[in-house]
Each structure stands twice: as structure tokens, then as C-alpha cells.
Design an enzyme around this catalytic site. Structure first.
Site, PDB file in Angstrom:
ATOM      1  N   SER A 133      24.362  -4.134  42.958  1.00 55.06           N
ATOM      2  CA  SER A 133      25.823  -4.155  42.958  1.00 55.06           C
ATOM      3  C   SER A 133      26.384  -5.256  42.069  1.00 55.06           C
ATOM      4  CB  SER A 133      26.296  -4.400  44.391  1.00 55.06           C
ATOM      5  OG  SER A 133      27.638  -4.786  44.416  1.00 55.06           O
ATOM      6  N   GLU A 135      28.701  -6.991  42.858  1.00 57.28           N
ATOM      7  CA  GLU A 135      29.060  -8.118  43.741  1.00 57.28           C
ATOM      8  C   GLU A 135      28.047  -9.255  43.630  1.00 57.28           C
ATOM      9  OE1 GLU A 135      31.745  -8.765  45.862  1.00 57.28           O
ATOM     10  OE2 GLU A 135      32.694  -7.029  44.931  1.00 57.28           O
ATOM     11  N   TYR A 157      27.285  -9.904  51.834  1.00 54.88           N
ATOM     12  CA  TYR A 157      26.891  -8.636  51.206  1.00 54.88           C
ATOM     13  C   TYR A 157      26.266  -8.897  49.832  1.00 54.88           C
ATOM     14  CZ  TYR A 157      27.492  -4.312  48.541  1.00 54.88           C
ATOM     15  OH  TYR A 157      27.290  -3.216  47.721  1.00 54.88           O
TER      16      TYR A 157
HETATM   17  P1  GDP Z   1      34.589  -4.743  46.662  1.00 50.31           P
HETATM   18  O1  GDP Z   1      34.816  -5.071  45.227  1.00 50.31           O
HETATM   19  O2  GDP Z   1      33.222  -4.179  46.919  1.00 50.31           O
HETATM   20  O3  GDP Z   1      34.928  -5.850  47.589  1.00 50.31           O
HETATM   21  O4  GDP Z   1      35.575  -3.484  46.954  1.00 50.31           O
HETATM   22  P2  GDP Z   1      36.924  -3.348  47.813  1.00 50.31           P
HETATM   23  O5  GDP Z   1      37.499  -2.023  47.422  1.00 50.31           O
HETATM   24  O6  GDP Z   1      36.674  -3.562  49.263  1.00 50.31           O
HETATM   25  O7  GDP Z   1      37.852  -4.550  47.298  1.00 50.31           O
HETATM   26  C1  GDP Z   1      38.224  -4.679  45.960  1.00 50.31           C
HETATM   27  C2  GDP Z   1      39.238  -5.807  45.812  1.00 50.31           C
HETATM   28  O8  GDP Z   1      40.466  -5.419  46.419  1.00 50.31           O
HETATM   29  C3  GDP Z   1      38.817  -7.115  46.478  1.00 50.31           C
HETATM   30  O9  GDP Z   1      39.162  -8.187  45.623  1.00 50.31           O
HETATM   31  C4  GDP Z   1      39.686  -7.148  47.735  1.00 50.31           C
HETATM   32  O10 GDP Z   1      39.956  -8.470  48.220  1.00 50.31           O
HETATM   33  C5  GDP Z   1      40.953  -6.501  47.202  1.00 50.31           C
HETATM   34  N1  GDP Z   1      41.844  -6.014  48.286  1.00 50.31           N
HETATM   35  C6  GDP Z   1      43.169  -6.306  48.409  1.00 50.31           C
HETATM   36  N2  GDP Z   1      43.672  -5.734  49.510  1.00 50.31           N
HETATM   37  C7  GDP Z   1      42.647  -5.058  50.108  1.00 50.31           C
HETATM   38  C8  GDP Z   1      42.576  -4.267  51.292  1.00 50.31           C
HETATM   39  O11 GDP Z   1      43.537  -4.098  52.028  1.00 50.31           O
HETATM   40  N3  GDP Z   1      41.360  -3.707  51.575  1.00 50.31           N
HETATM   41  C9  GDP Z   1      40.266  -3.885  50.746  1.00 50.31           C
HETATM   42  N4  GDP Z   1      39.095  -3.300  51.033  1.00 50.31           N
HETATM   43  N5  GDP Z   1      40.318  -4.663  49.646  1.00 50.31           N
HETATM   44  C10 GDP Z   1      41.490  -5.229  49.314  1.00 50.31           C
END
Ligand code: GDP
Length: 335
Positions: A133, A135, A157
């Protein structure tokens, strides 16, 4: 007929990869965990050609039994606790499944194929794919990120994925297993879990448009991600497994966008202005954030001939259109 075993068959990538492999003449086996797993029925009804086998990434013996029974040519390890935010609440479980799960699967391959540690007596017969990933790059050391970029994970993670990545490389080097690692940047689709930012936004936009919801509570939408279409990305997984030499590949579009840009386009698709409906809620802020991820997918393009087909705009439209229809159908069924 080539035979594939997929862990994480109930997830977004498991479904797209199964469809891709079935279309390419594979026999597909999916690993399902737990008694009475409600997702099992969904798989059996939607993809009757997928054969279900039972096992758990926490249970070494169960994985050995599955490898012995299925005798796969290719094993795709897509199973994980995959939601970054959740990994702070369940860090140990994340380490066990997302991290050590890969080790257990590699051990099952090594032990059942009789690899002893000498390269001559190798486990080259079963190929292994690890879902790594972006990440792992976390607090990025350079931009864009390539296979050479050092890791600096920012969540339990990301740390667990880094372990799984390195153990995959180590088993390739130690036992000559054809073990490859796809470092995939964020990839989305109408099948993405509703907890991820993209799908949360597209479902929210659809529900607000239909009058089912008044506002959408979000975290930090200033962060930037390299978002692609999951259906394109599973093709890269398969291509890596067909390469003569197992290796690591970064898979992404090479374009990054802010969450608020994603939201603007999603709401525009339903004729609304995102800023009128989105509110910030501290509960969706993370203890440590990854500000910017952007892929350099040059190696995958040059060596595998892979490139993404679906644009950022098209991806969002596809997701919003799907959610608008799905929410309207749910609503109609309820009345
Ligand atoms: P990630 O890159 O695997 O963490 O995928 P996510 O889709 O969970 O999050 C992508 C980005 O969106 C991260 O920087 C989160 O902090 C941001 N984000 C902002 N608001 C939200 C929310 O309400 N839910 C999630 N999942 N992410 C959010």
C-alpha cells in the site's frame, strides 16, 4: 486451467480480481473466514463460479490445509484490516492480520511445497502476490513516490503493511518464491467500502440530492491522494504474476487531488454545491495524517505495459451515478 486462490475475496479488489481472472479462464478459489460469514452468501449469489474455501489468516494450519487442498498456481493476498482510521483502535489485530497474515500465507506456501531454504529446493511452483500500500510511504520522503522511495508509515495499518511488504521481499530472496508486491495507491469504485472518503462522499451526495440526508460530516479534506479505479488496478496484479521475474511495482495514476476537489465534482454531478452541505467534524480527524500521496508508475508502465484507463472525473461520475440509483432503489423498496 490455471488456478488462483484469493484472500480478501469479499472486498472490493477481491471481486474485481475474480471477475478478471474468471474472464481469463482461471479457476478461482476465495478464502472465507468465520462461521456464518454474511458476505459468503453475497459471493455465492453474485459470482457462482467462485469456489469458496474456509480458512483464516490468524490460523496457520488452516492456511496449510487450504494450500494443500486447492493446489493453486497463484495466491493473491488481498485480505487485511484495511481501514486506516480503524487501525488505531485495533492496532494489535491490524498487525496480526495485515502484517503477520502475509507471513503465515508465505509459510503455508513454503512448507507445503517443501522449500527448505536452499534456492535449489525452491517453492517456485506457487506464485504469491502481496497487496502492499502507498500508506507505507506515509510522511513522504520524496514526491512522487516510486519503488525506491523509503517508507515512513503513519498509522498501525501502514506499519503492518510495511512488515508484510518486507517479508514478501525476504521470502522471494530467501526461498526463491515468485513473490511480488504491488504498492497500490488509493483505488476506488462503486464497490468501495462506505467508510472510505470517496464512497462516503458519493453516497452522501446521492442521499442529499434525494432528500434523505441534510449534511455530510467529514474530516480533513485538504489532504491529497492519487485516486484510481480498482478495476484497472487488479489487472496490474495479474500482470505482475505473469512476469518472468517477481518484483515490486508502484501502481497509481501519477495525479493527486484534494478530498475537497473530489467532493466538489461529486456534488456537481448531482447539481449541488459541496460547500453548502459539508461540515467538519473532529471525530473524523486522525492522530497522524498522510498529507500527500502521488505515484510514479513508470516502472509498471515500462515493464508490465500497465496504465490506468479511467480518469479521476469519470471515476467520480461512475460512483455518484451508481449511488444515486442504489439509494433511489432502496428508498423505493422501503415505501
Ligand atoms: P486512506 O488514504 O487509506 O486513509 O483512505 P481514506 O479514504 O480512508 O482517506 C483518505 C483521506 O481522506 C485521508 O487523508 C483522510 O483523513 C481524509 N478524510 C477526510 N474526511 C474523511 C472521512 O470522513 N472519512 C475518511 N475515511 N477519510 C476522510
Amino acid at each position: 486451467m490455471p488456478r488462483a486462490l484469493i484472500t480478501g475475496i469479499t472486498g472490493q479488489d477481491g471481486s474485481y480480481l475474480s471477475e478478471h481472472l474468471l474472464a481469463n479462464g482461471y479457476e478461482v478459489y476465495g478464502l472465507i473466514r468465520g462461521q456464518n460469514n454474511p458476505k459468503r452468501q453475497h459471493i455465492e449469489r453474485t459470482w457462482p463460479d467462485i469456489k469458496i474455501v474456509e480458512g483464516d489468516l490468524l490460523d496457520q494450519a488452516s492456511l496449510m490445509n487450504v494450500i494443500q487442498k486447492v493446489k493453486p498456481d497463484e495466491v493473491y493476498n488481498l485480505a487485511a484490516i484495511s481501514f486506516v482510521a480503524l487501525s488505531w483502535n485495533q492496532p494489535e489485530l491490524t498487525g496480526e492480520i495485515t502484517g503477520l497474515g502475509a507471513l503465515r500465507l508465505l509459510e503455508a506456501i513454503r512448507l507445503t511445497t517443501g522449500a527448505s531454504g536452499s534456492r535449489a529446493n525452491s517453492a517456485a511452483g506457487i506464485k504469491f502476490y502481496q497487496a502492499s500500500s502507498s500508506e507505507m510511504f506515509g510522511k513522504v520522503r520524496e514526491t512522487p513516490q516510486s519503488e525506491q522511495t523509503p517508507f515512513h508509515p503513519r498509522s498501525p495499518y501502514g506499519v503492518a503493511k510495511a512488515y508484510a511488504h518486507y517479508i514478501t521481499v525476504n521470502y522471494r530472496e530467501s526461498y526463491n518464491i515468485h513473490a511480488c508486491s504491488g504498492i497500490l495507491f488509493n483505488h476506488e469504485s462503486p464497490r468501495r467500502g462506505p467508510e472510505f472518503v470517496t464512497r462516503k462522499i458519493t453516497i452522501g451526495a446521492a442521499r442529499i440530492k434525494l432528500g434523505l440526508q441534510k449534511e455530510l460530516l467529514m474530516g480533513n479534506l485538504d489532504t491529497r491522494r492519487d485516486w484510481g479505479f480498482a478495476g484497472d488496478y487488479v489487472k496490474a496484479m495479474h500482470l505482475m504474476m505473469q512476469a518472468d521475474k517477481a518484483d515490486d511495482y508502484v501502481i497509481g495514476t501519477g495525479e493527486a487531488h484534494q478530498g475537497k476537489e473530489f467532493a466538489r465534482i461529486a456534488f456537481e454531478r448531482v447539481g449541488l454545491n459541496a460547500e453548502d452541505y459539508i461540515k467538519t467534524d473532529p471525530q473524523f480527524m486522525r492522530p497522524a495524517e498522510v498529507d500527500l500521496l502521488i505515484a510514479d508508475p513508470t516502472k509498471a508502465r515500462d515493464e508490465l505495459g500497465w496504465k490506468p484507463e479511467v480518469s479521476f472525473q469519470r471515476l467520480i461520475e461512475m460512483m455518484v451515478d451508481h449511488d444515486l440509483e442504489a439509494e433511489a432503489r432502496l428508498q423505493a423498496a422501503a415505501v
